[in-house]
Write a protein that holds these residues in place. Structure first.
Motif, PDB file in Angstrom:
ATOM      1  N   UNK A  75      44.774  39.036  42.101  1.00 27.44           N
ATOM      2  CA  UNK A  75      45.076  38.140  40.989  1.00 27.44           C
ATOM      3  C   UNK A  75      43.825  37.868  40.154  1.00 27.44           C
ATOM      4  N   UNK A  76      42.653  37.870  40.773  1.00 26.46           N
ATOM      5  CA  UNK A  76      41.436  37.716  39.958  1.00 26.46           C
ATOM      6  C   UNK A  76      41.293  38.923  39.036  1.00 26.46           C
ATOM      7  N   UNK A 132      43.664  40.883  37.861  1.00 26.80           N
ATOM      8  CA  UNK A 132      44.641  40.833  36.773  1.00 26.80           C
ATOM      9  C   UNK A 132      44.202  39.838  35.712  1.00 26.80           C
ATOM     10  N   UNK A 133      43.711  38.697  36.182  1.00 22.98           N
ATOM     11  CA  UNK A 133      43.415  37.629  35.245  1.00 22.98           C
ATOM     12  C   UNK A 133      42.088  37.836  34.527  1.00 22.98           C
ATOM     13  N   UNK A 134      41.067  38.261  35.249  1.00 24.32           N
ATOM     14  CA  UNK A 134      39.740  38.271  34.633  1.00 24.32           C
ATOM     15  C   UNK A 134      39.317  39.646  34.125  1.00 24.32           C
TER      16      UNK A 134
END
Ligand code: FES
Ligand code: FES
Lengths: 165, 450
Positions: B328-329, B331-333
């Motif tokens: 998720x990091x 995907x997000x960052x």
């Protein structure tokens, strides 16, 4: 639903984990001091403080913020009671259009919190990620030195007299 | 009994004396007489210009100019396993630089690592490569340096432990590792290849970073270009052991060395950023020659090195399941730039092509995730924000683990947390060594006065 701690208050926000913090601050919490400049982490106008460190909120997704404390410019002082950093910028008339200024103030604030008497070089090195299209750099530099002096004196706290002149 | 002891003792003494005499005979070099600093006007302008290009190929300014300091005035700390060595002032200042060096003295330093005053120089100055530089090129380099602005900057004292602080020890090192032969062209190869080989093995000293070193700090001849260390970065293997997911070609190398990035490989950063920035200003034919030679050094890769697409997709799925936090990091960052449509250098490289992620050493990836890539003033250069302030050590290691699992077919890195802590420390130090930015007015108040 995620919990976000901003300026000492907890907020429940209904956003995706990959939403950049800047969008949540501006769109959901209506805290509009942090500005959208580039969205690429290249201009500094979106800077806020997370756990004492200046971060570029346009490239920090919500997933990285669990349990952390966020401070925005609104959390430092108000129009009636400006914080030393805000007073200093006003007194030096450091803003032209003002778009870059909240970001500049936030990184300067983070710097002053760990180094109460930064040298010119230290300020320049620290503020390197920030762009100002209006070219007010010399006044910004002076304002940060002034803020350092204000923070040093007793009446400098945001809660004190608040005379912004 | 006593007599035999005495004989033994005198043999030992004789051997010792002989050894010392021999050592001095090997180590001793004459001082070369000081000259009056030559008049800059006395050098031919075309020669100076050629020297400028050669100095750029040699990346001289990188070690001899610390960030923000005056050009070629030295003083950059170079950490080595033996202690810290400071680069010297190579401006023509008569007292603190090389203003009193004759061309012969300069050539001797390049060829055999001995300064004008007859001191042996530490091999952090890569004379083990510079032996290959021709007399002609040494003359051009000399002309270039002697026409620079002299800067008065006294050399800084090296911080070395015994016995490495003894300059005599360097003579021993040279005896073991310094070969004095100069570059001889290979007649079976093209002129371009030979030009590249001459530059790579000589002035450009690529092996100084890209070849691993032995316990005494000499390049391991048996492992040429197999990857080395420099300034808390890993200099990738650029021989047939390269971990680049797509094999390098001469064309790709040319573009990478010239522009600083290539869509199949990503961007030059850390110490390599300085190299490509220097190479962007030299004749294209030299950069092409270097590319041609290096492409032949890296050879033909084993078939099937580029991973098939299905494998990559299966890996992506498995990685997300195993490490949802890292996923998720990512995907997000990361993905918004690294999976975006903006082309390099402003967009991010497809991470499936990243050598940093396939490399056995995670340091480069840690450095770049934490510190980002700063835009180069006035250039079309790659950019990336750093995440040091927004990711804690756990988050950064989760991300790196995920990237490794998803984008490479290599085993997980061990001790990742330690690497990240270390990268945080060394890269902040690096960032903070920058004194005043270039072009800063001496007195910041000055500009606003009418
Ligand atoms: S908007 Fe975040 S750095 Fe420009
Ligand atoms: S005051 Fe306008 S961008 Fe800085």
């Amino acid at each position: 639903m995620m919990t976000l701690k901003v300026n000492g208050r907890e907020h429940q926000v209904d956003v995706e984990a990959d939403t950049p913090l800047l969008y949540v601050l501006r769109d959901d919490l209506k805290l509009n001091a942090a500005k959208y400049g580039c969205g690429l982490g290249q201009c500094g106008s979106c800077t806020v403080i997370v756990d004492g460190k200046a971060v570029l909120s346009c490239v920090v997704p919500m997933v990285l913020l669990e349990g952390k404390h966020i401070t925005t410019l609104e959390g430092l002082g108000t129009i009636a009671e400006p914080a030393p950093i805000q007073r200093a910028f006003m007194e030096e008339q450091a803003a032209q259009c003002g778009y870059c200024i909240p970001g500049m103030m936030m990184r300067a604030q983070a710097l002053l919190q760990k180094n109460s008497k930064p040298t010119d070089e230290q300020i320049r090195a620290e503020l390197e990620p920030h762009l100002c299209r209006c070219g007010t750099h010399m006044r910004i530099l002076r304002a940060i030195h002034r803020a350092a002096r204000l923070m040093d004196t007793a009446d400098a706290s945001p809660a004190a007299s608040g005379s912004a002149r | 009994m006593r007599a035999s002891t005495r004989i033994f003792a005198s043999i030992v003494a004789a051997v010792l004396i002989a050894a010392v005499v021999a050592a001095f005979a090997i180590a001793w070099r004459p001082t070369i007489a000081a000259i009056d600093p030559p008049d800059p006007q006395s050098f031919d302008a075309a020669l100076v210009k050629r020297g400028r290009d050669l100095a750029a190929i040699g990346n001289c300014s990188d070690c001899h100019t610390p960030r923000g300091a005056r050009n070629f005035a030295g003083g950059l700390p170079v950490p080595t396993p033996f202690g810290t060595i400071f680069s010297t002032n190579i401006t023509p200042d008569p007292e603190t630089g090389i203003g009193r060096w004759s061309e012969a003295a300069f050539r001797r330093a390049m060829r055999s690592g001995v300064n004008r005053e007859a001191q042996h120089l530490y091999p952090t100055f890569p004379y083990d490569h510079f032996t290959n530089v021709s007399d002609e090129d040494d003359r051009a380099l000399y002309a270039f340096l002697m026409t620079r602005q002299p800067v008065r900057a006294a050399p800084r004292e090296n911080q070395l432990s015994f016995p490495f602080d003894q300059r005599l020890a360097i003579a021993g090192w040279k005896l073991l590792f310094l070969r004095h032969d100069t570059y001889r062209p290979d007649p079976r190869q093209s002129a371009e290849w030979n030009r590249g080989a001459y530059l790579v093995e000589g002035l450009a000293h690529c092996g100084a970073c890209h070849t691993p070193r032995n316990a005494l700090g000499a390049e391991r001849v048996s492992a040429r270009f197999a990857g080395g260390d420099v300034d808390d970065w890993h200099a990738y293997a650029i021989n047939d052991q390269s971990r680049s997911p797509v094999p390098w070609t001469a064309d790709a190398l040319f573009n990478y060395l010239r522009e600083g990035w290539h869509p199949d490989h990503g961007t030059a950063r850390g110490p390599m950023a300085k190299v490509v920035s220097n190479l962007s200003s030299v004749p294209a034919s030299d950069v092409r020659a270097i590319a041609v030679y290096m492409a032949s050094v890296s050879g033909t890769p084993a078939p099937g090195r580029a991973a098939p697409r299905e494998d990559a997709l299966a890996r992506a799925k498995a990685a997300s399941q195993a490490n949802p936090v890292g996923a998720s990091i990512y995907t997000a960052a990361c993905s918004s730039c690294h999976e975006g449509s903006r082309p390099l250098p402003y967009g991010g490289v497809d991470l499936g092509l990243s050598t940093a992620i396939s490399s056995p050493d995670p340091r480069n990836l840690a450095n770049i995730v934490l510190s980002g890539i700063d835009a180069v003033e006035g250039e079309r250069s790659p950019i990336m924000p750093g995440f040091a302030a927004s990711m804690n050590d756990e988050q950064a290691s989760a991300l790196l683990n995920y990237l490794r699992a998803r984008f490479s077919d290599q085993p997980a890195w061990t001790d990742l947390k330690k690497t990240i802590v270390e990268a945080r420390r060394t890269q902040t130090v690096f960032l903070q060594t920058s004194p005043a930015p270039r072009n800063a007015p001496a007195d910041p108040q000055q500009r606003e006065k009418p």
